[in-house]
Design a protein around this motif. Structure first.
Motif, short mmCIF file in Angstrom:
data_model
loop_
_atom_site.label_atom_id
_atom_site.label_comp_id
_atom_site.label_asym_id
_atom_site.label_seq_id
_atom_site.Cartn_x
_atom_site.Cartn_y
_atom_site.Cartn_z
N UNK A 38 0.83 -1.21 0.00
CA UNK A 38 0.00 0.00 0.00
C UNK A 38 0.86 1.25 0.00
N UNK A 39 1.88 1.29 0.86
CA UNK A 39 2.75 2.46 0.91
C UNK A 39 3.53 2.67 -0.37
N UNK A 40 3.96 1.56 -1.01
CA UNK A 40 4.71 1.69 -2.26
C UNK A 40 3.86 2.28 -3.37
N UNK A 41 2.56 1.97 -3.36
CA UNK A 41 1.67 2.46 -4.42
C UNK A 41 1.09 3.82 -4.08
N UNK A 42 0.62 3.97 -2.84
CA UNK A 42 -0.11 5.19 -2.47
C UNK A 42 0.79 6.28 -1.90
N UNK A 43 1.99 5.92 -1.43
CA UNK A 43 2.84 6.91 -0.80
C UNK A 43 2.44 7.16 0.64
N UNK A 44 3.02 8.18 1.27
CA UNK A 44 2.75 8.42 2.69
C UNK A 44 1.33 8.88 2.98
N UNK A 45 0.66 9.54 2.02
CA UNK A 45 -0.71 9.99 2.22
C UNK A 45 -1.40 10.09 0.87
N UNK A 46 -2.73 10.00 0.91
CA UNK A 46 -3.49 10.08 -0.33
C UNK A 46 -3.61 11.53 -0.79
N UNK A 47 -3.64 11.76 -2.10
CA UNK A 47 -3.76 13.13 -2.60
C UNK A 47 -5.17 13.68 -2.40
N UNK A 48 -5.32 15.00 -2.56
CA UNK A 48 -6.61 15.65 -2.39
C UNK A 48 -7.52 15.41 -3.60
N UNK A 49 -6.98 15.47 -4.81
CA UNK A 49 -7.81 15.44 -6.02
C UNK A 49 -8.47 14.07 -6.19
N UNK A 50 -9.78 14.03 -6.49
CA UNK A 50 -10.46 12.75 -6.71
C UNK A 50 -9.83 11.94 -7.84
N UNK A 51 -9.38 12.64 -8.90
CA UNK A 51 -8.80 11.92 -10.04
C UNK A 51 -7.52 11.19 -9.62
N UNK A 52 -6.72 11.85 -8.79
CA UNK A 52 -5.47 11.22 -8.34
C UNK A 52 -5.77 10.05 -7.41
N UNK A 53 -6.79 10.20 -6.55
CA UNK A 53 -7.14 9.09 -5.66
C UNK A 53 -7.69 7.92 -6.46
N UNK A 54 -8.49 8.21 -7.50
CA UNK A 54 -9.02 7.14 -8.34
C UNK A 54 -7.90 6.38 -9.03
N UNK A 55 -6.87 7.12 -9.47
CA UNK A 55 -5.73 6.47 -10.11
C UNK A 55 -5.03 5.52 -9.14
N UNK A 56 -4.86 5.96 -7.90
CA UNK A 56 -4.21 5.10 -6.90
C UNK A 56 -5.07 3.88 -6.62
N UNK A 57 -6.38 4.09 -6.52
CA UNK A 57 -7.25 2.94 -6.25
C UNK A 57 -7.17 1.92 -7.39
N UNK A 58 -7.13 2.40 -8.61
CA UNK A 58 -6.99 1.48 -9.75
C UNK A 58 -5.67 0.71 -9.68
N UNK A 59 -4.61 1.38 -9.25
CA UNK A 59 -3.33 0.71 -9.14
C UNK A 59 -3.35 -0.35 -8.03
N UNK A 60 -4.02 -0.04 -6.93
CA UNK A 60 -4.15 -1.02 -5.85
C UNK A 60 -4.91 -2.25 -6.34
N UNK A 61 -5.99 -2.02 -7.06
CA UNK A 61 -6.79 -3.13 -7.59
C UNK A 61 -5.98 -3.96 -8.58
N UNK A 62 -5.20 -3.27 -9.42
CA UNK A 62 -4.39 -3.99 -10.41
C UNK A 62 -3.32 -4.83 -9.71
#
Length: 590
Positions: free
Chosen positions: A367-391
């Motif tokens: 999770x830390x390797x993909x998302x980093x220390x904290x999630x970004x503010x922008x919904x688009x950036x969070x959606x990108x991270x969620x897609x990467x976690x799912x992948x």
């Protein structure tokens, strides 16, 4: 003809001993080994142990590898044992052709060449020409015992010096070229690959020298050079000090992967005998397979800088398609600006042990390797991270393990998403609801929907049954509803309530003030069904819904069944409803 050692080694690796021996005697797990009653003598208490590559009986002394086991248990000859195991492993036994004999002879010759070169380099280190190199190694804190154990040496300053010395032992230039110790330059002139370098023998898992690495003294580049690929040496399959680490791990040490030769040597000298390193490249799938043969959960230890984070990310990417419930990794991060060698010199073994004790399991580190220390503010950036976690979770071939990773990663993602960027609670933030009460309230609403509209039950029977209802009255009432369905003459609310007349929970859930419109008596079937799938989604959870939807889509593709199509549509709607409701904290009981 004697069979090539490389073939026999590969065949041993492809023959899991517990599976082979388990056909003859019952084995049980005993730590990292297996034990059972010896098949070669009568005993009541197990004294027969099976390890990765050999067995040993502490009662009768029987000992050997897979070939020895077949020879002893079935009376097979060596070649019969080899042929049988090769057939099971899908390998072809080398034929006794002139070409095979020549390959075998050349392999033996190359082993001899490597041994002679290692001795030559080690001698030079102790001669006047190697004084600077010896001083460098001692200055790095290495003892003479450690230098000897790792076979460290000095290449010499002059080109052609190795050939001149080894010719006295009958070794000629073509052999040194084939061994990767010399190379052709302009006009066909041959020169040593290594000169003015501290030499590090690279050994295979059985301790045989197969190549060398060399470190230059001073500021020249490249700082480290490894030997080229040869018939003995494959860089992507080899790990530095694996032969020593195997023995240490067998005796209880942790298997630790670090980045360089000196890191490995410093760790071994400090008592961390399970240290190994790749050879100047990112960790490969073949190297991971070697690691897992030694330990079920090696620790990957990277520097605490951006390069270390990138290396950890690459290692995780390579490992994901290879993970199984029995094979995983842990990730340890060094303090910024430190490597294992410098950390041990600064803080001693305790400092390094603290780093290893803090190693994160694969799922947590991922999770830390993909998302980093904290999630970004922008919904688009969070959606990108969620897609990467799912992948990332989807890359794991084991379906159960993949689902567990998906659940863990998404649970953590949503936990962080609820308050992105907040460093303190808002002044008038409402209290965080009790999750158990929230879940119980949603289960009660789902039950109320079924009690008011039992005509839903034929369509929702299976998903209702799979839900993890809260223990107690609600679960008992749900089970009673499912038990009533097969014998019901009419799917009528009054008849269902009469069946549950002795259950006060039915009355309680229908009196709740927070029931949605779909749970009211005058709701349309479509409203009731939509409400059911919405609250089903809340109870099921996103990661489970995603997996349910994937399996339903596979079933639809395979069967083209109308029921499967309906299930896909309903699950997709539930997932959409859940995701639309994620941004809000649920009210207690709602």
């Amino acid at each position: 003809m004697a069979l090539p050692p490389t073939f026999l080694d590969e065949l041993r690796l492809r023959t899991p001993l517990p599976g082979l021996i388990g056909r003859r005697t019952r084995l049980t797990k005993a730590g990292r080994q297996w034990k059972g009653c010896c098949p070669f003598h009568n005993e009541k208490s197990p004294s027969f142990y099976v390890y990765d590559e050999h067995f040993h009986c502490f009662g009768c002394g029987a000992h050997g590898d897979a070939f020895a086991f077949l020879m002893r248990s079935e009376g097979a000859s060596f070649m019969e044992a080899v042929e049988r195991l090769a057939t099971e492993a899908g390998m072809e036994v080398p034929k006794p052709t002139p070409q095979a004999r020549e390959r075998e002879r050349r392999a033996r010759d190359l082993q001899d060449v490597m041994g002679a070169a290692e001795s030559s380099y080690a001698r030079r280190l102790r001669q006047p020409e190697g004084a600077e190199a010896l001083s460098y190694l001692r200055g790095r804190g290495l003892s003479d015992e450690t230098i000897a154990r790792f076979g460290l040496g000095w290449s010499g300053a002059g080109r052609g010096a190795l050939l001149a010395e080894l010719r006295e032992e009958g070794i000629e230039a073509p052999q040194l070229v084939e061994a990767g110790l010399m190379q052709a330059r302009e006009e066909g002139r041959l020169t040593d690959l290594f000169f003015n370098r501290v030499m590090f023998p690279i050994r295979d898992r059985r301790g045989r020298t197969i190549s060398f690495g060399g470190r230059i003294l001073g500021d020249g580049q490249p700082k480290y050079v490894n030997g080229p690929e040869t018939s003995l040496f494959s860089k992507r399959r080899s790990l530095y000090a694996l032969d020593l680490a195997r023995e240490a791990v067998f005796r209880g040490a942790a298997l630790v992967v670090v980045e360089g030769y000196m890191d490995v040597i410093a760790l071994h000298q400090a008592g961390f005998g399970g240290a190994v390193a790749p050879l100047g490249t990112a960790l490969t799938a073949e190297q991971l397979a070697e690691l897992w043969r030694v330990s079920a959960e090696p620790v990957l230890c990277f520097d605490g800088d951006a390069a270390g984070a990138r290396a950890a990310g690459r290692a995780a990417e390579v490992a994901l398609p290879l993970l199984t419930p029995e094979k995983s990794l842990r990730f340890a991060t060094l303090p910024s600006g430190e490597d294992p060698d410098s950390l041990i010199r600064r803080d001693g073994p305790r400092g390094m042990q603290a780093v290893l004790d803090a190693a994160q399991p694969m799922g947590e580190a991922l999770f830390g390797l993909i998302a980093g220390p904290s999630l970004p503010e922008k919904p688009e950036a969070r959606a990108l991270i969620r897609n990467r976690l799912m992948a990332a979770a989807g890359a794991i071939p084991d379906k159960a393990l993949s689902a567990e990773y998906r659940r863990v990663l998404l649970d953590r993602f949503f936990a962080q998403s609820r308050r992105p960027g907040l460093k303190a609670p808002p002044r008038h933030a409402r209290p965080v609801p009790d999750e158990g009460k929230v879940r119980e309230g949603r289960a009660a609403i789902l039950l109320a929907l079924c009690l008011r509209h039992p005509h839903l039950l034929p369509e929702v029977e299976e998903p209702l049954a799979m839900l993890d209802f809260p223990e107690g009255r609600l679960r008992q009432a749900r089970d009673a509803v499912l038990a009533w369905l097969p014998s019901a003459e009419r799917l009528d609310s009054a008849e269902l309530l009469a069946h549950l007349a002795n259950s006060d929970v039915a009355v309680d859930v229908l009196r709740r003030p927070d029931l949605p419109p779909g749970a009211q008596p005058d709701a349309t079937p479509a409203e009731a069904l939509e409400a059911f799938w919405q609250f089903f989604g809340f109870l099921r959870g996103e990661s489970e819904l995603v997996e349910d939807l994937r399996l339903a889509a596979v079933q639809l593709t395979e069967t083209a069944d109308a029921g499967a199509q309906t299930r896909v549509i309903r699950l997709a709607a539930a997932l959409d409803a859940l995701r639309r409701g994620e941004a809000e904290e649920p009210a207690e009981g709602a």
